[in-house]
Design a protein around this motif. Sequence first.
Motif, short mmCIF file in Angstrom:
data_model
loop_
_atom_site.label_atom_id
_atom_site.label_comp_id
_atom_site.label_asym_id
_atom_site.label_seq_id
_atom_site.Cartn_x
_atom_site.Cartn_y
_atom_site.Cartn_z
N GLY A 13 0.81 -1.22 0.00
CA GLY A 13 0.00 0.00 0.00
C GLY A 13 0.84 1.26 0.00
N PHE A 16 1.88 1.82 -3.48
CA PHE A 16 0.75 2.28 -4.29
C PHE A 16 0.44 3.75 -4.03
N GLY A 17 0.41 4.14 -2.76
CA GLY A 17 0.16 5.55 -2.42
C GLY A 17 1.25 6.45 -2.95
N VAL A 35 4.90 -1.85 -6.83
CA VAL A 35 3.59 -2.38 -6.46
C VAL A 35 3.40 -3.75 -7.10
N THR A 47 10.39 -1.39 -2.59
CA THR A 47 9.68 -0.31 -1.90
C THR A 47 10.51 0.25 -0.76
N THR A 58 7.44 8.30 4.86
CA THR A 58 6.66 7.12 4.51
C THR A 58 6.86 5.99 5.52
N PHE A 114 -5.00 -0.21 1.70
CA PHE A 114 -5.59 1.08 1.35
C PHE A 114 -5.35 2.15 2.41
N THR A 116 -2.66 2.41 4.40
CA THR A 116 -1.29 2.89 4.22
C THR A 116 -1.14 3.68 2.94
N ALA A 117 -1.83 3.25 1.88
CA ALA A 117 -1.78 4.00 0.61
C ALA A 117 -2.31 5.42 0.81
N THR A 120 0.09 7.46 2.99
CA THR A 120 1.28 7.81 2.21
C THR A 120 0.96 8.91 1.22
N TYR A 121 -0.16 8.80 0.56
CA TYR A 121 -0.55 9.81 -0.43
C TYR A 121 -0.69 11.19 0.21
#
Length: 134
Positions: A13, A16-17, A35, A47, A58, A114, A116-117, A120-121
Amino acid sequence: MVAAILATWATFGLAFGAALRIKDKEEKALTFGYVVSGLVGGVTEPTIYGVMLKYKRTIVTLAIGGFIAGIYGGMTQVGLYVAGASNFLSVVGYFAGGTSNIINGFIATALAFFGTAALTYFFGFEREQNSTNS
C-alpha cells in the motif's frame, strides 16, 4: 503470522500511495513496478530501498497503516492457517478459519493496503519533496 502478512500488505500500500502521489514520470513508473513486484512476487525490498529510504515520512505512514490493520485483526481475532506466500496469495491462509475469519482477514488486509496507501498519499511527502520530485 497475521502481523507479518498485514505488514507486507501495508508495504504494498505504501508503494501504491507513493506511485499515485509522485509526479516524475520515471520515478512514478518505477514505483508502480514496486507495487507489481510486491503483489505478484511478494518482494518488498524495492519499496523499502526505492521509496522508504528516500522519503523518510513514509516510514511513519507504514507504521500507522500497519498498526490500524493490526488492531482490527487483533480485535476480530483473525487467524492465518497457512504459512505460505507473501504475495497476493497470502490471503488464502484466512480460508481455514471460517466465514468470519475470511471476511475479517480481508478487511484487515484491505485496511493495511488502502489505509497505508491513503496515509502515504496525503502525509508521506514533505512539501519540498512534492514540488521538486513530484
